[in-house]
Design a protein around this motif. Sequence first.
Motif, PDB file in Angstrom:
ATOM      1  N   VAL A 183      -0.375   6.704   1.134  1.00 25.24           N
ATOM      2  CA  VAL A 183      -1.142   6.508  -0.027  1.00 25.24           C
ATOM      3  C   VAL A 183      -1.627   4.740   0.077  1.00 25.24           C
ATOM      4  N   LEU A 184      -2.846   4.695   0.058  1.00 19.79           N
ATOM      5  CA  LEU A 184      -3.291   3.054   0.082  1.00 19.79           C
ATOM      6  C   LEU A 184      -3.802   2.732  -1.297  1.00 19.79           C
ATOM      7  N   HIS A 185      -3.425   1.341  -1.149  1.00 20.53           N
ATOM      8  CA  HIS A 185      -3.907   0.722  -2.671  1.00 20.53           C
ATOM      9  C   HIS A 185      -5.375   0.645  -2.647  1.00 20.53           C
ATOM     10  N   PRO A 186      -5.823   0.592  -4.019  1.00 25.53           N
ATOM     11  CA  PRO A 186      -7.356   0.530  -4.247  1.00 25.53           C
ATOM     12  C   PRO A 186      -8.022  -0.581  -3.430  1.00 25.53           C
ATOM     13  N   ASN A 187      -7.223  -1.191  -3.242  1.00 23.86           N
ATOM     14  CA  ASN A 187      -8.256  -2.386  -2.230  1.00 23.86           C
ATOM     15  C   ASN A 187      -8.107  -1.986  -0.921  1.00 23.86           C
ATOM     16  N   GLY A 188      -7.288  -1.265  -0.457  1.00 22.85           N
ATOM     17  CA  GLY A 188      -6.909  -0.614   0.875  1.00 22.85           C
ATOM     18  C   GLY A 188      -6.109  -1.571   1.905  1.00 22.85           C
ATOM     19  N   ASP A 189      -5.659  -2.824   1.198  1.00 24.18           N
ATOM     20  CA  ASP A 189      -4.942  -3.651   2.066  1.00 24.18           C
ATOM     21  C   ASP A 189      -3.440  -3.392   1.903  1.00 24.18           C
ATOM     22  N   LYS A 190      -3.039  -2.372   1.401  1.00 27.09           N
ATOM     23  CA  LYS A 190      -1.500  -2.449   1.042  1.00 27.09           C
ATOM     24  C   LYS A 190      -1.514  -0.612   1.185  1.00 27.09           C
ATOM     25  N   CYS A 191       0.035  -0.351   1.424  1.00 25.40           N
ATOM     26  CA  CYS A 191       0.175   1.107   1.670  1.00 25.40           C
ATOM     27  C   CYS A 191       1.502   1.493   0.620  1.00 25.40           C
ATOM     28  N   LEU A 192       1.758   2.388   0.050  1.00 20.42           N
ATOM     29  CA  LEU A 192       2.875   2.852  -0.738  1.00 20.42           C
ATOM     30  C   LEU A 192       4.031   3.465   0.101  1.00 20.42           C
ATOM     31  N   LEU A 193       5.104   2.978   0.126  1.00 17.33           N
ATOM     32  CA  LEU A 193       5.985   3.603   0.885  1.00 17.33           C
ATOM     33  C   LEU A 193       7.435   3.651  -0.142  1.00 17.33           C
ATOM     34  N   GLY A 194       8.162   4.781  -0.026  1.00 13.78           N
ATOM     35  CA  GLY A 194       9.325   4.931  -0.784  1.00 13.78           C
ATOM     36  C   GLY A 194      10.463   4.695   0.047  1.00 13.78           C
ATOM     37  N   HIS A 195      11.797   4.774  -0.667  1.00 15.55           N
ATOM     38  CA  HIS A 195      13.101   4.514  -0.111  1.00 15.55           C
ATOM     39  C   HIS A 195      13.862   5.897  -0.769  1.00 15.55           C
ATOM     40  N   ASN A 196      13.835   6.972  -0.074  1.00 13.56           N
ATOM     41  CA  ASN A 196      14.540   8.149  -0.442  1.00 13.56           C
ATOM     42  C   ASN A 196      16.065   8.130  -0.624  1.00 13.56           C
ATOM     43  N   SER A 197      16.616   8.924  -1.469  1.00 13.94           N
ATOM     44  CA  SER A 197      18.063   8.760  -1.710  1.00 13.94           C
ATOM     45  C   SER A 197      18.622   9.368  -0.559  1.00 13.94           C
ATOM     46  N   ARG A 198      18.050  10.368   0.430  1.00 18.93           N
ATOM     47  CA  ARG A 198      18.783  10.812   1.682  1.00 18.93           C
ATOM     48  C   ARG A 198      18.578   9.820   2.876  1.00 18.93           C
ATOM     49  N   PHE A 199      17.822   8.599   2.484  1.00 18.71           N
ATOM     50  CA  PHE A 199      17.872   7.959   3.803  1.00 18.71           C
ATOM     51  C   PHE A 199      18.940   6.866   3.924  1.00 18.71           C
TER      52      PHE A 199
END
Length: 312
Positions: A183-199
């Motif tokens: 998922v990219l930020h509306p400006n395209g200069d960032k991405c959305l990353l998540g830390h899963n509970s299984r990681f």
Amino acid sequence: MGSKFYYDDLTLDRAHHLRLNQDWINDSMANGQAKFLPVWRNRNLIRNDPVSENEPPAAAFLNEDETQELRPLAGETIFLGLENDTSYFAFDISPVEDPLSLPFPDHSEFEDLRLLATNIDPIEAGYLAYARALAHWNRNHRHCGACGSETKSSHAGHERICLNENCGRAHFPRTDPAVIMLVLHPNGDKCLLGHNSRFRGLMFSTLAGFVEPGETLEQAVAREVKEETGVEVVDAEYQASQPWPFPASIMLGFRARAVTTEINCHDDELLEARWFTRDQVQEMGNNGRMLPPTKFSISRWLIDVWLAEEEH
């Protein structure tokens, strides 16, 4: 065909037309050119070099003589396909409590394919994943899902038939579709990353989830992102796919554009999600611990493709 991800470079001909030809299958198993891949409780047989620690582990492809005492313990042998003049088969000995008490080759053991990561040759990994997936399906479909009666193997392990004459339903291996998205930020200069509970540790990755009944892949992308982070997305575009036989999925890679930016991880799956700049993601990748490993998962590929776009 070149390998883009692990488990996607299976080069053999699945030879669907031969699955009902039992005479051919019997002859093929006995002609001296067949190769067999044993599976035990979702683990594959792996050879390890006892001399050199620098030699990577390898898939154990057994010949017919090496499996004479083993295959009867499995009940059925699964035909995988053909590679030139060699036919490949899998068999599952999960009912055996201690598989290493059986006459397997020296310096071999059953290991979890997923934990071996990129240590196995990519083509061999494709064979092992295929064998593991079909063995898992057969082992977990011994009874009919409609009436509960026992089933029998058919089509050389690619179908199971209910033995209840009043039912007789045919069951086939299933693959569960899952979407995985950058998922990219509306400006395209960032991405959305998540830390899963299984990681383990501090690893961050792309978001993912299973497709639900009655929705398109694009709808699944939007729903999963909203459920996990509260972020709304549009313009979901398909990028690539990766077989993921853990136990029976296909990862469908997408890129999507966010139209909101506030993050709210309100379910139990994600412990945290953040917007990362390219520089921040590069730094995470360089330390080798905070992103999925290179050339292993489609998740890392989606991230790396986005990072590379800045260079152009």
